[in-house]
Design a protein around this motif. Structure first.
Motif, mmCIF file in Angstrom:
data_model
loop_
_atom_site.group_PDB
_atom_site.id
_atom_site.type_symbol
_atom_site.label_atom_id
_atom_site.label_comp_id
_atom_site.label_asym_id
_atom_site.label_seq_id
_atom_site.Cartn_x
_atom_site.Cartn_y
_atom_site.Cartn_z
ATOM 1 N N ALA A 295 0.939 -1.395 0.153
ATOM 2 C CA ALA A 295 0.039 -0.025 0.094
ATOM 3 C C ALA A 295 0.843 1.230 0.142
ATOM 4 O O ALA A 295 0.450 2.196 -0.500
ATOM 5 N N SER A 296 1.857 1.109 0.516
ATOM 6 C CA SER A 296 2.960 2.187 0.592
ATOM 7 C C SER A 296 4.191 1.857 0.318
ATOM 8 O O SER A 296 4.958 0.585 1.020
ATOM 9 N N PRO A 297 5.033 2.606 -0.030
ATOM 10 C CA PRO A 297 6.680 2.340 -0.469
ATOM 11 C C PRO A 297 7.341 1.769 1.032
ATOM 12 O O PRO A 297 7.108 2.472 1.930
ATOM 13 N N GLN A 299 7.000 -1.033 2.514
ATOM 14 C CA GLN A 299 5.933 -2.052 3.350
ATOM 15 C C GLN A 299 5.865 -3.385 2.528
ATOM 16 O O GLN A 299 6.549 -3.251 1.292
#
Length: 409
Positions: A295-297, A299
């Motif tokens: 979902a996010s860089p 992760q």
């Protein structure tokens, strides 16, 4: 293949093309031009099995689902069925793709496969080795489903499908409209044209929400197709237009023996659909991720259940040494293999790249030989391995896996 010398497998593209005739980056697509007499006609490798091949297409409509990509009240699918034929005499050889799809391909495919020519190829002239509408053999045959890569059409899985059909399998290749690059329907309808083009304009994994929609839709499509095959085996015609079926086609389906294979996003689909649907007894994932994008860089994306809990039926993970996202793929594949009581195996094809699992394995070297594609772009898409080696190698892995777990007899 790990011990093959790289020089030995990079023979001249012209020689590779001659042998075949006998038997993901983003680029800007340039406007095409009218076909000329000089346009190249490429050929697909001939199947090697003993059975002649019949082929038909089905237009399927799922009225219980809305389309996820366009404002359509139903979900449509186009599938091709390849099968061992009783006779092919008098039945025409089928083209690889419909004329409408072939006309749109030069404007779309170069957007997803860097270096493909936007002109100079007569895509509509490519012929299969299957005969349209030929009567099916009355022997009950194992059934294999095929899901193509994200943004790819089902038609570029023809060479493997024909090989399997010539060896005694019924093979059903599935298009996922809105996802597939170009899908031609029998007619236009409100909300879409006769030829529907992909909504993708880049890598779906760069958009986690889109990727979830891609895989969720593909799994639902595949299970719907299975339902329609059950109707076909029961003697009904699932084609939404009621178009005639080849003689005895329904009797050729043994739905007690069903497997699935897929490439890239289709590989993800194959593995996860087998996990969710007990009607599937074996699956091959050809270089498809088994986790969601993060979902996010920084992760880690959530693993699919097949990777979290393992496979309790045979699953083959088939990859290449030249896949540009091999490092990112490793996490989910290692997780799938880590289950001590799982049924998962893994194989790697050296001197190859991601597109070697598609018809591009045979087509791209012919484009290179004709000066329509560079060696660098060929290597990036399918790898340097001679198609006289790579095509039989891929066929061998797919056929031997299903022959072991879903034997013809």
């Amino acid at each position: 293949m790990a011990g093959v010398n790289r020089r030995a497998v990079t023979k001249s593209a012209a020689l590779a093309a001659t042998m075949l005739l006998a038997g993901g980056g983003i680029a800007q697509a340039q406007p095409g031009k009218a076909r000329t007499a000089k346009d190249l006609t490429v050929r697909l490798p001939a199947p090697t099995g003993p059975h002649p091949i019949g082929v038909t297409t089905l237009y399927l409509v799922d009225r219980a689902r809305r389309d996820p990509w366009e404002p359509l009240p139903v979900r449509e699918a186009m599938v091709t069925v390849f099968y061992p034929a009783r006779t092919v005499r008098g039945y025409p050889v089928a083209p690889q793709m419909t004329r409408g799809a072939a006309e749109r391909l030069p404007f779309i495919e170069p957007l997803f496969h860097e270096g493909l020519p936007a002109k100079g190829v007569n895509w509509a002239a490519i012929r299969t080795h299957a005969h349209t509408g030929a009567p099916a053999q009355t022997v009950r045959r194992p059934v294999l489903l095929y899901s193509p890569g994200g943004g790819d059409p089902r038609t570029f899985g023809t060479a493997i499908a024909e090989e399997l059909a010539s060896r005694g399998y019924v093979v059903v290749t599935i298009d996922h409209p809105g996802d597939g690059s170009e899908v031609e329907f029998p007619h236009a309808r409100a909300g879409r044209r006769k030829v529907r083009e992909t909504v993708f304009r880049g890598d779906p994994r760069s958009d986690p929400k889109m990727f979830r929609t891609v895989i969720g839709t593909r799994i639902a499509d595949t299970r719907f197709v299975l339902n329609q095959l059950e109707a076909l085996a029961a003697g009904r015609n699932p084609d939404a237009e009621g178009r005639p079926l080849p003689e005895r086609l329904g009797r050729a389906l043994d739905l007690r023996r069903v497997g699935i294979y897929g490439h890239s996003a289709g590989g993800t689909t194959a593995a996860e659909t087998m996990y969710e649907d007990r009607r599937l007894h074996a699956a091959i994932n050809m270089e498809g991720f088994l986790d969601h994008p993060p979902a996010s860089p920084g992760q880690e994306g959530q693993l699919f259940p097949i990777a979290r809990y393992g496979a309790d039926r045979p699953l083959l993970l088939l990859g290449t040494d030249g896949f540009r996202y091999k490092k990112e793929l490793e996490r989910s594949w290692s997780a799938t293999l880590a289950h001590p009581h799982g049924c998962t195996s893994r194989r790697q094809l050296d001197h190859t790249a991601h597109g070697v699992f598609t018809d591009y394995a045979a087509i791209v070297p012919q484009l290179q030989a004709a000066g329509l594609m560079t060696a660098a772009h060929r290597t990036q898409l399918v790898g340097p391995l001679d198609p006289a080696v790579s095509v039989p190698l891929v066929r061998h892995h797919v056929l031997s896996f299903f022959a072991r777990h879903l034997p013809v007899c």
